[in-house]
Design a protein around this motif. Structure first.
Motif, mmCIF file in Angstrom:
data_model
loop_
_atom_site.group_PDB
_atom_site.id
_atom_site.type_symbol
_atom_site.label_atom_id
_atom_site.label_comp_id
_atom_site.label_asym_id
_atom_site.label_seq_id
_atom_site.Cartn_x
_atom_site.Cartn_y
_atom_site.Cartn_z
ATOM 1 N N ILE A 14 32.585 54.197 78.146
ATOM 2 C CA ILE A 14 31.211 54.044 77.631
ATOM 3 C C ILE A 14 31.200 54.244 76.122
ATOM 4 N N THR A 15 31.898 55.253 75.631
ATOM 5 C CA THR A 15 31.961 55.503 74.185
ATOM 6 C C THR A 15 32.531 54.295 73.451
ATOM 7 N N ASN A 16 33.627 53.759 73.953
ATOM 8 C CA ASN A 16 34.243 52.585 73.316
ATOM 9 C C ASN A 16 33.293 51.389 73.297
ATOM 10 N N GLU A 17 32.611 51.169 74.389
ATOM 11 C CA GLU A 17 31.699 50.023 74.479
ATOM 12 C C GLU A 17 30.502 50.205 73.548
ATOM 13 N N LEU A 18 29.975 51.403 73.456
ATOM 14 C CA LEU A 18 28.859 51.667 72.538
ATOM 15 C C LEU A 18 29.286 51.414 71.094
ATOM 16 N N GLN A 19 30.490 51.862 70.746
ATOM 17 C CA GLN A 19 30.956 51.660 69.380
ATOM 18 C C GLN A 19 31.108 50.172 69.077
ATOM 19 N N LYS A 20 31.553 49.390 70.041
ATOM 20 C CA LYS A 20 31.660 47.936 69.840
ATOM 21 C C LYS A 20 30.293 47.291 69.659
ATOM 22 N N LEU A 54 27.310 48.732 68.731
ATOM 23 C CA LEU A 54 26.416 49.225 67.687
ATOM 24 C C LEU A 54 27.161 49.297 66.354
ATOM 25 N N ASP A 55 26.696 48.496 65.409
ATOM 26 C CA ASP A 55 27.294 48.496 64.075
ATOM 27 C C ASP A 55 27.113 49.861 63.419
ATOM 28 N N ASN A 56 27.922 50.102 62.417
ATOM 29 C CA ASN A 56 27.834 51.337 61.645
ATOM 30 C C ASN A 56 27.932 52.571 62.533
ATOM 31 N N SER A 57 28.914 52.526 63.432
ATOM 32 C CA SER A 57 29.122 53.667 64.324
ATOM 33 C C SER A 57 30.581 54.099 64.282
ATOM 34 N N LYS A 58 30.777 55.334 64.639
ATOM 35 C CA LYS A 58 32.113 55.935 64.678
ATOM 36 C C LYS A 58 32.204 56.736 65.969
ATOM 37 N N ALA A 59 33.362 56.720 66.589
ATOM 38 C CA ALA A 59 33.577 57.506 67.796
ATOM 39 C C ALA A 59 34.638 58.564 67.540
ATOM 40 N N LEU A 60 34.386 59.751 68.046
ATOM 41 C CA LEU A 60 35.347 60.849 68.001
ATOM 42 C C LEU A 60 35.594 61.292 69.442
ATOM 43 N N TYR A 61 36.847 61.569 69.758
ATOM 44 C CA TYR A 61 37.253 61.837 71.126
ATOM 45 C C TYR A 61 37.821 63.247 71.255
ATOM 46 N N PHE A 62 37.197 64.060 72.057
ATOM 47 C CA PHE A 62 37.593 65.438 72.300
ATOM 48 C C PHE A 62 39.079 65.538 72.636
ATOM 49 N N ASP A 63 39.572 64.613 73.458
ATOM 50 C CA ASP A 63 40.968 64.676 73.900
ATOM 51 C C ASP A 63 41.969 64.375 72.785
ATOM 52 N N ASP A 64 41.508 63.890 71.643
ATOM 53 C CA ASP A 64 42.408 63.619 70.514
ATOM 54 C C ASP A 64 42.737 64.876 69.713
ATOM 55 N N TYR A 65 42.099 65.985 70.044
ATOM 56 C CA TYR A 65 42.239 67.208 69.251
ATOM 57 C C TYR A 65 43.062 68.260 69.973
ATOM 58 N N GLU A 66 43.775 69.033 69.172
ATOM 59 C CA GLU A 66 44.459 70.240 69.641
ATOM 60 C C GLU A 66 43.616 71.413 69.149
ATOM 61 N N PHE A 67 43.007 72.129 70.057
ATOM 62 C CA PHE A 67 42.193 73.272 69.685
ATOM 63 C C PHE A 67 43.021 74.536 69.899
ATOM 64 N N GLU A 68 43.385 75.183 68.799
ATOM 65 C CA GLU A 68 44.247 76.362 68.881
ATOM 66 C C GLU A 68 43.585 77.502 69.643
ATOM 67 N N GLU A 69 42.298 77.663 69.446
ATOM 68 C CA GLU A 69 41.571 78.716 70.143
ATOM 69 C C GLU A 69 40.794 78.083 71.291
ATOM 70 N N SER A 70 41.467 77.980 72.426
ATOM 71 C CA SER A 70 40.851 77.413 73.622
ATOM 72 C C SER A 70 41.571 77.975 74.839
ATOM 73 N N PRO A 71 40.925 77.937 75.978
ATOM 74 C CA PRO A 71 41.575 78.452 77.192
ATOM 75 C C PRO A 71 42.855 77.679 77.506
ATOM 76 N N ALA A 72 43.898 78.397 77.867
ATOM 77 C CA ALA A 72 45.176 77.772 78.205
ATOM 78 C C ALA A 72 45.137 77.140 79.593
#
Length: 184
Positions: free
Chosen positions: A16-22, A24-42
């Protein structure tokens, strides 16, 4: 406008995020799974069993990227493929609109198996399904219990991607016309 899109794993967030970005012009998507959060539950399942405190996640890398995109005056929409809606206080202040894609657990599981095990063995699938039954299902239920009711709108995840995207665009247009009109 910053829009978070939450769903259980396999629920359609990324699609859904990918389709919305396609769409709607002038939009950016950020994906939670692309991040390494050092302070997060293991261990996510233990985190859920211990009460699922969403503030145990230090989401600073994601917050930093949101702030960078906000500095770009050409952006109208930031879509967050992000599982917590308003539940993490460090990110909640940035979100203008939280969407929950309510996908039935059986559909999400089928999608996950197709997505994650296309080249895997039947033993890998059995191991994953056994873990789901033993511990993982609680994490899915946690999202339904906590994230879903903390979202502005809830959409039927069994509908086609096209219909869900159209519903979201309609809601965004309505919110732009009347910023105080949030449906729950």
């Amino acid at each position: 406008m910053i829009i978070s899109i939450a769903a259980i794993s396999g629920g359609g967030k990324t699609t859904i995020t990918n389709e919305l970005q396609k769409r709607l012009d002038n939009s950016k998507a950020l994906y939670f799974d692309d991040y390494e959060f050092e302070e997060s539950p293991a261990d996510i399942c233990k985190w859920v069993e211990d009460g699922a405190d969403y503030n145990e996640w230090n989401l600073e890398p994601l917050v930093t990227d949101i702030q960078l995109v906000l500095d770009d005056n050409t952006m109208e929409y930031i879509f967050l493929d992000y599982p917590f809606a308003y539940l993490n206080s460090g990110l909640a202040e940035f979100i203008d609109f939280a969407i929950y894609i309510d996908t039935p657990l059986d559909i999400a599981m089928a999608r996950r198996i197709i997505r994650d095990f296309s080249g895997g063995s039947s033993e890998d699938i059995q191991r994953d399904l056994s873990y789901y039954l033993l511990r993982g299902r609680l994490a899915y239920l946690e999202m339904e219990k906590s994230v879903k009711p903390n979202s502005d709108i809830i959409l039927d995840g069994s509908l086609s991607t096209e219909i869900i995207v159209e519903q979201i665009i309609k809601e965004l247009r309505e919110k732009e016309k009347n910023p105080n009109s949030i449906k729950v």
